[in-house]
Design a protein around this motif. Structure first.
Motif, PDB file in Angstrom:
ATOM      1  N   LEU A 136       0.831  -1.212   0.000  1.00 38.11           N
ATOM      2  CA  LEU A 136       0.000   0.000   0.000  1.00 38.11           C
ATOM      3  C   LEU A 136       0.862   1.256   0.000  1.00 38.11           C
ATOM      4  CD1 LEU A 136      -2.752  -1.053   2.562  1.00 38.11           C
ATOM      5  CD2 LEU A 136      -3.125  -0.554   0.147  1.00 38.11           C
ATOM      6  N   MET A 137       2.007   1.174   0.644  1.00 39.58           N
ATOM      7  CA  MET A 137       2.902   2.338   0.709  1.00 39.58           C
ATOM      8  C   MET A 137       3.697   2.517  -0.575  1.00 39.58           C
ATOM      9  SD  MET A 137       4.439   2.029   4.546  1.00 39.58           S
ATOM     10  CE  MET A 137       5.096   3.703   4.603  1.00 39.58           C
ATOM     11  N   GLY A 138       3.685   1.499  -1.430  1.00 39.35           N
ATOM     12  CA  GLY A 138       4.456   1.580  -2.671  1.00 39.35           C
ATOM     13  C   GLY A 138       5.938   1.341  -2.450  1.00 39.35           C
ATOM     14  N   LEU A 139       6.289   0.720  -1.322  1.00 38.29           N
ATOM     15  CA  LEU A 139       7.706   0.479  -1.023  1.00 38.29           C
ATOM     16  C   LEU A 139       8.271  -0.619  -1.915  1.00 38.29           C
ATOM     17  CD1 LEU A 139       7.547   0.683   2.854  1.00 38.29           C
ATOM     18  CD2 LEU A 139       8.907   2.165   1.375  1.00 38.29           C
ATOM     19  N   PRO A 140       9.542  -0.487  -2.270  1.00 41.09           N
ATOM     20  CA  PRO A 140      10.140  -1.488  -3.151  1.00 41.09           C
ATOM     21  C   PRO A 140      10.316  -2.853  -2.471  1.00 41.09           C
ATOM     22  CG  PRO A 140      11.773   0.157  -2.508  1.00 41.09           C
ATOM     23  CD  PRO A 140      10.461   0.621  -1.973  1.00 41.09           C
ATOM     24  N   ASP A 141      10.690  -2.847  -1.191  1.00 40.85           N
ATOM     25  CA  ASP A 141      10.895  -4.121  -0.493  1.00 40.85           C
ATOM     26  C   ASP A 141       9.727  -4.376   0.439  1.00 40.85           C
ATOM     27  OD1 ASP A 141      13.377  -4.626  -1.607  1.00 40.85           O
ATOM     28  OD2 ASP A 141      14.361  -3.315  -0.142  1.00 40.85           O
ATOM     29  N   VAL A 142       8.881  -5.323   0.085  1.00 42.34           N
ATOM     30  CA  VAL A 142       7.736  -5.563   0.965  1.00 42.34           C
ATOM     31  C   VAL A 142       8.048  -6.657   1.976  1.00 42.34           C
ATOM     32  CG1 VAL A 142       6.096  -4.756  -0.757  1.00 42.34           C
ATOM     33  CG2 VAL A 142       6.532  -7.207  -0.551  1.00 42.34           C
ATOM     34  N   ASN A 143       9.083  -7.448   1.692  1.00 45.08           N
ATOM     35  CA  ASN A 143       9.391  -8.565   2.585  1.00 45.08           C
ATOM     36  C   ASN A 143      10.566  -8.254   3.494  1.00 45.08           C
ATOM     37  OD1 ASN A 143       7.414 -10.460   1.622  1.00 45.08           O
ATOM     38  ND2 ASN A 143       8.613 -10.542  -0.260  1.00 45.08           N
ATOM     39  N   ARG A 144      10.598  -8.928   4.620  1.00 42.99           N
ATOM     40  CA  ARG A 144      11.738  -8.856   5.521  1.00 42.99           C
ATOM     41  C   ARG A 144      12.950  -9.484   4.840  1.00 42.99           C
ATOM     42  NH1 ARG A 144      11.225  -5.911  10.326  1.00 42.99           N
ATOM     43  NH2 ARG A 144       9.380  -6.551  11.497  1.00 42.99           N
ATOM     44  N   PRO A 145      14.139  -9.018   5.189  1.00 48.04           N
ATOM     45  CA  PRO A 145      15.326  -9.698   4.667  1.00 48.04           C
ATOM     46  C   PRO A 145      15.437 -11.112   5.245  1.00 48.04           C
ATOM     47  CG  PRO A 145      15.941  -7.988   6.235  1.00 48.04           C
ATOM     48  CD  PRO A 145      14.466  -7.876   6.041  1.00 48.04           C
ATOM     49  N   THR A 146      16.038 -12.001   4.479  1.00 47.81           N
ATOM     50  CA  THR A 146      16.250 -13.366   4.957  1.00 47.81           C
ATOM     51  C   THR A 146      17.744 -13.672   4.921  1.00 47.81           C
ATOM     52  OG1 THR A 146      15.995 -14.291   2.740  1.00 47.81           O
ATOM     53  CG2 THR A 146      14.005 -14.149   4.082  1.00 47.81           C
ATOM     54  N   ALA A 147      18.111 -14.739   5.599  1.00 48.43           N
ATOM     55  CA  ALA A 147      19.510 -15.173   5.597  1.00 48.43           C
ATOM     56  C   ALA A 147      19.523 -16.693   5.724  1.00 48.43           C
ATOM     57  CB  ALA A 147      20.262 -14.533   6.763  1.00 48.43           C
ATOM     58  N   ARG A 148      20.662 -17.288   5.472  1.00 51.93           N
ATOM     59  CA  ARG A 148      20.834 -18.720   5.742  1.00 51.93           C
ATOM     60  C   ARG A 148      21.653 -18.821   7.016  1.00 51.93           C
ATOM     61  NH1 ARG A 148      17.503 -21.612   2.504  1.00 51.93           N
ATOM     62  NH2 ARG A 148      18.582 -23.383   3.452  1.00 51.93           N
ATOM     63  N   ALA A 149      21.303 -19.782   7.853  1.00 51.34           N
ATOM     64  CA  ALA A 149      22.050 -19.952   9.096  1.00 51.34           C
ATOM     65  C   ALA A 149      22.071 -21.419   9.474  1.00 51.34           C
ATOM     66  CB  ALA A 149      21.412 -19.124  10.217  1.00 51.34           C
ATOM     67  N   SER A 150      23.081 -21.757  10.231  1.00 54.88           N
ATOM     68  CA  SER A 150      23.231 -23.131  10.708  1.00 54.88           C
ATOM     69  C   SER A 150      22.449 -23.261  12.021  1.00 54.88           C
ATOM     70  CB  SER A 150      24.728 -23.389  10.878  1.00 54.88           C
ATOM     71  OG  SER A 150      24.942 -24.465  11.725  1.00 54.88           O
ATOM     72  N   LEU A 151      21.642 -24.296  12.104  1.00 54.99           N
ATOM     73  CA  LEU A 151      20.737 -24.477  13.242  1.00 54.99           C
ATOM     74  C   LEU A 151      21.494 -24.967  14.473  1.00 54.99           C
ATOM     75  CD1 LEU A 151      17.663 -24.461  14.003  1.00 54.99           C
ATOM     76  CD2 LEU A 151      17.644 -26.878  13.345  1.00 54.99           C
ATOM     77  N   VAL A 152      21.359 -24.240  15.565  1.00 53.68           N
ATOM     78  CA  VAL A 152      21.996 -24.667  16.821  1.00 53.68           C
ATOM     79  C   VAL A 152      20.949 -25.358  17.679  1.00 53.68           C
ATOM     80  CG1 VAL A 152      23.172 -23.897  18.903  1.00 53.68           C
ATOM     81  CG2 VAL A 152      23.615 -22.721  16.738  1.00 53.68           C
ATOM     82  N   THR A 153      21.112 -26.661  17.873  1.00 53.00           N
ATOM     83  CA  THR A 153      20.164 -27.423  18.689  1.00 53.00           C
ATOM     84  C   THR A 153      20.854 -28.695  19.176  1.00 53.00           C
ATOM     85  OG1 THR A 153      18.032 -28.583  18.676  1.00 53.00           O
ATOM     86  CG2 THR A 153      19.186 -28.467  16.579  1.00 53.00           C
ATOM     87  N   ASP A 154      20.477 -29.152  20.385  1.00 59.21           N
ATOM     88  CA  ASP A 154      21.094 -30.384  20.924  1.00 59.21           C
ATOM     89  C   ASP A 154      20.615 -31.607  20.164  1.00 59.21           C
ATOM     90  OD1 ASP A 154      22.405 -28.922  22.771  1.00 59.21           O
ATOM     91  OD2 ASP A 154      20.890 -29.189  24.353  1.00 59.21           O
ATOM     92  N   LYS A 155      19.289 -31.669  19.994  1.00 59.01           N
ATOM     93  CA  LYS A 155      18.751 -32.814  19.249  1.00 59.01           C
ATOM     94  C   LYS A 155      17.889 -32.310  18.105  1.00 59.01           C
ATOM     95  CE  LYS A 155      15.009 -33.711  22.645  1.00 59.01           C
ATOM     96  NZ  LYS A 155      14.679 -32.473  23.194  1.00 59.01           N
ATOM     97  N   ALA A 156      17.673 -33.184  17.146  1.00 58.11           N
ATOM     98  CA  ALA A 156      16.924 -32.823  15.943  1.00 58.11           C
ATOM     99  C   ALA A 156      15.542 -32.265  16.324  1.00 58.11           C
ATOM    100  CB  ALA A 156      16.763 -34.045  15.047  1.00 58.11           C
ATOM    101  N   LEU A 157      15.093 -31.255  15.576  1.00 59.76           N
ATOM    102  CA  LEU A 157      13.757 -30.693  15.795  1.00 59.76           C
ATOM    103  C   LEU A 157      12.797 -31.373  14.836  1.00 59.76           C
ATOM    104  CD1 LEU A 157      14.618 -26.873  15.787  1.00 59.76           C
ATOM    105  CD2 LEU A 157      14.425 -28.395  17.766  1.00 59.76           C
ATOM    106  N   SER A 158      11.647 -31.768  15.369  1.00 54.90           N
ATOM    107  CA  SER A 158      10.675 -32.377  14.452  1.00 54.90           C
ATOM    108  C   SER A 158       9.745 -31.291  13.936  1.00 54.90           C
ATOM    109  CB  SER A 158       9.886 -33.476  15.159  1.00 54.90           C
ATOM    110  OG  SER A 158       9.049 -32.894  16.122  1.00 54.90           O
ATOM    111  N   SER A 159       9.300 -31.478  12.712  1.00 52.60           N
ATOM    112  CA  SER A 159       8.462 -30.470  12.062  1.00 52.60           C
ATOM    113  C   SER A 159       7.359 -31.199  11.302  1.00 52.60           C
ATOM    114  CB  SER A 159       9.348 -29.654  11.113  1.00 52.60           C
ATOM    115  OG  SER A 159       8.596 -28.644  10.495  1.00 52.60           O
TER     116      SER A 159
END
Ligand code: AMP
Ligand code: MG
Length: 436
Positions: free
Chosen positions: A352-375
């Motif tokens: 609605l504002m006519g802004l060029p970037d409507v989405n948040r920036p994204t990045a790739r990152a390595s997941l820090v977790t002790d055990k696997a996360l189920s999804s």
């Protein structure tokens, strides 16, 4: 109610296809902050508008200070003062041979003068050294008649900011499509513009629903909770660039909700509701908005659907009222409503504002977790996390429960686990949406 399951991308596409940038209006500079300019702004004056001094010092002729040293200073007659705001020396006076005018930063270079020697290079008219000169310069009363000793030569135009050296008449100051931030507002003001043509901030009305909801600051009785969604989403709408109106919680009564939404349409470019979109007995938003078939009636065009995402499965979207105002009906759980806002409402606001970037920036990152996360299979999961840009890692905070407000408050990223992922191993390369 659609029976098909919508993907996150399909739902977003459906929303963005229905919202158009708002019509431009002329706004005062302070109101234009964060908005997108729709005109090329052409400069009508020169900046600086006149040759002026970049230092406190003395306006001189180059020949008079040529070869000047500490030992053999040039001794000049001070014929007057030029302060910022003065038009010049006055009375058609000019700096003649053997003469100087005391000048302040930003004051116009007087006629006859070719350069400015900083006060640090002189005795300040005291007959003493540079330290005394600077003291004398700041304390000196009006009128600086007398003599000044200059210890160093100055070339033509030294310490002079030339007329038009920043911008000239006819220059393009800002291009259509620019986003107006603080420096842009500064430039517009500097060239004398008091208003600019921009796309206005969208007005977002946030309505929460639930008979259990109580306004913060009041006493909780049995079964009640504080309304946090309307506060969070109003804040999020402001952060996204909108003018946000928080309408307090509406009880689970379809007629009351319909009337409330109808009353709000007058000031809404988008309506956002939370809660009441699942399949429970008191799912008031669905009841209030899905029953009416007429597109010109509130609710006429709202479709309630299931999304292949977690959290945020039930969602409603459509347009309501005579102006076909977009309405997004978000689920009630605080994390679900916030994630839904980020994914769907924020891009709509920015469109609605006519802004060029409507989405948040994204990045790739390595997941820090002790055990696997189920999804869950077949659903895109959005977990809350903290992102470390330096390490290139993201760490989940809290669990997947969509009631976990405290963990949400610690997060600065959403961890995206795609539809086909059922288990995310420690160190897995994951997409993150950066929230700050
Ligand atoms: P609903 O979708 O209306 O069934 O709400 C789902 C859950 O979110 C319920 O536990 C509600 O109590 C909670 N909830 C709904 N709206 C809000 C709100 N505005 N603030 C905090 N919690 C809410
Ligand atoms: Mg509810």
């Amino acid at each position: 109610m659609s029976s098909t399951i919508w993907s996150v991308d399909e739902h977003l596409e459906d929303i963005l296809a229905a919202v158009r940038p708002l019509e431009p209006i002329e706004l005062q500079l302070p109101e234009a902050q964060g908005c997108v300019l729709v005109e090329d702004v052409v400069v009508e004056i020169a900046l600086p508008p006149f040759d002026n001094s970049s230092m406190d010092g003395y306006a001189v002729r180059v020949a008079d200070v040529e070869g000047a040293t500490e030992e053999f200073p040039a001794v000049l007659t001070v014929i007057g003062d030029v302060a910022a705001g003065d038009a010049g020396l006055g009375d058609d006076q000019r700096v003649g041979p053997g003469e100087a005018a005391r000048i302040m930063t930003g004051a116009p270079l007087p006629a006859g003068a070719e350069a400015v020697v900083p006060v640090e290079w002189t005795d300040g008219g005291t007959g003493e050294g540079p330290a005394a000169a600077m003291r004398a310069h700041s304390d000196a009363p009006e009128g600086a008649a007398g003599e000044v000793r200059v210890h160093r030569p100055a070339g033509a135009r030294a310490h002079v900011r030339a007329r038009g050296s920043d911008v000239r008449p006819g220059d393009l100051a800002l291009r259509a499509g620019s986003v107006i931030g603080a420096p842009q507002i500064g430039l517009l003001a500097a060239i004398g513009r008091s208003t600019v043509k921009v796309r206005p901030r969208p007005r977002v009305v946030v309505i929460s629903t639930g008979s259990e909801l109580v306004q913060p600051g009041e006493e909780l009785s049995g079964g009640q909770i504080y309304d946090s969604n309307s506060f969070a989403l109003t804040a999020a709408a402001r952060e996204a660039g909108a003018i946000a109106y928080r309408v307090g919680a509406v009880s689970d009564d379809a007629e009351t909700l319909r009337a409330t939404i109808e009353d709000q349409l007058i000031r809404a470019d988008i309506v956002v509701t939370t809660g009441g979109v699942s399949v429970g007995a008191y799912d008031v938003v669905k009841e209030a908005l899905s029953s009416v078939g007429d597109e010109d009636e509130p609710g006429g065009g709202v479709d309630f659907r299931k999304l292949a995402m977690q959290p945020g499965k039930p969602q409603g979207f459509g347009s309501i009222g005579p102006d076909h105002t977009p309405l997004l009906a978000l689920p009630g759980n605080p994390v679900s409503s916030y994630v839904s806002f980020e994914l769907f409402v924020r891009p709509a606001i920015r469109t609605l504002m006519g802004l060029p970037d409507v989405n948040r920036p994204t990045a790739r990152a390595s997941l820090v977790t002790d055990k696997a996360l189920s999804s869950p299979a077949g659903r895109r999961q959005f977990l809350r996390g903290t992102y470390d840009a330096e390490a290139g890692t993201v760490t989940p905070v809290g669990g997947s429960g969509s009631h976990l407000i405290a963990a949400l408050a610690q997060a600065d990223a959403l961890i995206v686990l795609p539809e086909d992922v059922t288990s995310a191993e420690p160190g897995a390369d994951t997409e993150v949406i950066l929230l700050r």
